[in-house]
Design a protein around this motif. Structure first.
Motif: not given
Lengths: 153, 153, 153, 153, 153, 153, 153, 153, 153, 153
Positions: E111, F19, F24
């Motif tokens: 990420e 998602k 994140t």
């Protein structure tokens, strides 16, 4: 060799049809013009069946070519069906022969041919049955591989 | 096959004397009346040398019988000299053959003989060299074992 | 690469003499008319040194031919010096490449050549150094093996 | 390389569409502007397909972008598709090369570059086919990785 | 950390001299201008000691440079001293951290950085001791590696 | 990190919702008041989510608390998601660090703290991104564990 | 427990002197003020002997302190003496208990204490002999470890 | 301990009903007149539930006896639920204790009892919680097995 | 069974003296009043020799009691002499019997005795030779162990 | 032995019908004219059921012959149902006997019979229950195999 035991590693249709047809691998070998070991290897996904083999198998077993093509076509991903060391006693005996005589084979092959290996690719094999004078059966397995000398570079 | 590579798994005297004598395993096989693979297997401690073998080896290699007796006498503790899976490429090829064709051999042997195994004990083997019409060498290894049917009990 | 680290898997004399002589594997490769990787492989017992190689190494390193013959003569017992999976980071990277790209190589090679393998015996390899426009070094390893199609039997 | 053998490790849709389209990995490589090995690695989940790759694959194979995105998007979890040691003979040969020549590569790379490794990340690879004067095919695999020296700390 | 336990994997002279000198790895780190972990890694053959390091170690420990050169010179053959999975409890805890948090690290690093890895080569590490307000000691290990994005090819 | 790659080891709903939400692990970490590595570890079943974490995750991801409770509640059965040795290259690099520097860490920790271990339970960790003056990114992983001295008994 | 069987994993002097002195581990435990299991663990290099332990052992066994210091001083490198799975039947029974009841212990400990582990470092153990009313002997092993809750981070 | 983590190795119904009932293993132990560890072991298929246990569990959990009989009846096939070496940290600590102290246990038990083993069959175990004067929790696991001397034959 | 093959796992003196004396294990069994298998197990360090056994062996083999005491005295550390899976063909056959019939033995024993095991400690064994009417030899191995029911706790 | 534990390795129908019929393996053995161990081995797919066995089983269990034929017919693929080393305690004890006494068996068999093995194919086995004068139960397992001398070649 029945469906139930074979189907552990391969889809059952192929073996089921073979059983139904009562054809042995030897019979199929004659139909395909190939050795029976090669035919069995095709059934287990360890040897390649070409277009012609598929056509003949299709007729012999009464299966659509497209089904066989999906099952057997292309280059096999070999080596995935035998656990090593093998736990199956018959296959273990072959493994034991490699373990017991491996170094002796290497020593004798190196003396006869020099530095190299016996190919397992440019290779054929067959199984024969012999019965001796006392009526005892013997299995004879022949391995024949091209000798590949190590390249000098 | 020289002393340095062989001596990794066996005392060097036997191999050193063989080298000095310039006798091949095939030569020694003729002297002993045994197959050259069996002789190499004796050198690696994988086959039994009887009194007579020891007497003949003693003469052929110029080694005291008592030394050979201490080295080779008795029932061998087999199986300790080849690492599995073998890392040596020549021996690996034999292992790969078992891995690729193991199930095919079982299927064909079961069709030919019924439920049982090919013995690795009541067993002999030999190595031959063939040269085809193009001058290419082929190694032929024959495995011959008694068929042992499973007892019913 | 010094004596102490190399000597873990091979007798020290060969490496000690190389160090003393300050010859690189590339230098020795020129002397022998062989690739430097092949020369290093000889030092680790992974490639065969023939009579001529031994004669030239003997001169280059100041070692008796008989010593080199005992150390390097004959057909090597390959595969015994690298632990798998490799714990050494440099060697592990090569292993990782096989692990990551192995199936992709197989797919592409099968598309290009059909059913078979790239030989590791009829095979040569080399290592090159490239420096890009930013001054960054790249290692280039080339693997070249004969294509062996599977026999039909 | 057909659906049945590939589908052992990856969903079949991608491979089925490729087969239907009769496009090779080389064809797809040209369409994506990437090497064919990279494309095959994408199919096996071993390399990253970016947005652009997905768009082009979508067109070439007639698959929805969203399907490809779900299948191929993001950072792959590499390394899960090749069993080690590989049982597949073609992949095993590459493994054997690492096992046989691993120490020689390390020795030569350390002599050429000092203490470090060849990266498998800042890395590219390709497969080429050569045919020699006798009509024999050779496979040539090139590995090219950035040299990473060990940090001093 | 005494001679007897360390000497299992490394010649004793180096550790014996360190013990005699009563210098810690932190002391030696200051003398060499390197981190104490790097110095300990040199002692275990896991990091490279350059000419200058050897000169300074020679003085600090009262050992001949030639001895240290033979022991430590050249590019190390890393990875041979820790058994995996580690049986030593302290080292096992580090292994367990990789096992427990490995996927979480990958997810977070992907990420933050995209597709690639944290280098273990362009890398440094250090160990610190913290004591909290309750007088409890905490060990803090920092791993710092260059981010290497996967090449597109 | 997408659904398809993550879903190999965990049910897809959690990852799918993440998602979709485009959050994140760092975002989720802020929402939960926990480190992003801990959040990722919760997703992989390697860390405990308490009632409060579940309530906040439920809101952030739009999933019923009862579903999250069933998925994440209770004491995790840790350690089942990373294969050892790791085949995934990013995770392997962490494993390699333990393998290469494990003994050095032990030696330095024993010198600093005496006989004991760094706890992997009374433990926290974080991942940071640094960019050096040349614009190169570095990943920094910090491991912080309570020092546990061996009991005398 | 005699010298010959113990000496497989540890230098013989310590065990020889113990045998000569006819002191049991229980006797030595009383002399050192430690549990007999801890004393046996010291003999096998699995527990730390401090200065005072060494002084008392030196007297009890008639060995120079410096010899004991070289043998036992410092922080042990634990875990190297028991092969896993254990082949020794007595030790295997303990291993089997972990294998059979491991999940039950985890479930009960998690219910009693929450998310965490029982420390094997902040830990003591003892062995007792009980004889029931029928005169049958029972061995009782007690494991006592600090409960370490997982940190929240 | 929740359904999701437990259900990895056992059908969920039993654990789901236990959770719903909010009964702990200690509660169930009282109901069955058995130790809580034995009850947990029954849930994991590692201990035998007799007719009476099944009747009581049926009442306590609101499950048909026939369902419990199908799930728990008969002689268990033990040992299949804990992977060895355990990756779960709590279970690993128990494994580590065997690894670290295994030889010490053997030495002390042999001194106390002679040549034999502590049975893992004629065996009971329990888990207790102790809180010391500083409020720190300790887990105490007791293993009690019949001493079995080796037969002389 | 000669010195050279046996001496791989045990000091040679004992076996050498036995050979010299021409006494079989059966002869020694009669002298000791023990089964020949027990005597062979003593030679391999797998069974305990008590004071009386040592006295009789001392006389029979012409070895000092103190030497035998050092070699054989005390509680053996069993299990270290047979590699598993066994590579020795004779021992492998026994292993294969466990592998093939293990579940059948368990099913039959559970039906006959309930939940428990056959002890390998409260245990004796013997080897007999039978010759059938056709003159074929059969080996008969008898295993006799106390039945241990699982404790209820 | 109930359905739930057996069904881990074999389809449940056969075991379910046996349970329903309340026939033991001993009962079935009488019906088939075979040993109860052989019958249990048939249930686990480790022994061959011939046409007659299938006919009798069909009647005894109330199952169609065709179903039994599909399940049990043909040559079994043996060895796949016991994990090695066995984790199941009862089966482990048999494994431990091979491990502890394997070399002793070999030594005694070689003395009695010469160089060869006891067959596991031309082989039968049985399980008996003995109760001694104190009312203690003993399990007696008899292994009877044809002696196969190694061929001389």
């Amino acid at each position: 060799m029945t469906l139930s035991t074979l189907s552990r590693s391969r889809p059952s249709l192929l073996f089921a049809k073979k059983k139904e047809s009562q054809l042995t691998f030897a019979d199929l070998g004659q139909i395909l013009g190939r050795d029976e070991v090669a035919v069995a290897a095709i059934f287990y996904g360890q040897a390649r069946a070409d277009e012609d083999d598929i056509r003949k198998l299709s007729k012999a077993l009464g299966l659509y070519e497209s089904v066989l093509q999906a099952e057997l076509g292309g280059c096999p991903f070999r080596g995935g069906t035998v656990e090593m060391p093998p736990r199956e006693p018959l296959i273990y005996r072959l493994y034991e022969i490699v373990q017991t005589y491996g170094q002796a084979y290497k020593a004798v092959l190196n003396e006869k041919f020099g530095d190299g290996i016996m190919s397992a690719i440019a290779f054929s094999t067959k199984v024969e049955k012999e019965t001796d004078e006392k009526g005892v059966d013997w299995a004879v397995i022949t391995l024949r591989g091209k000798w590949l000398p190590y390249s000098r570079f």
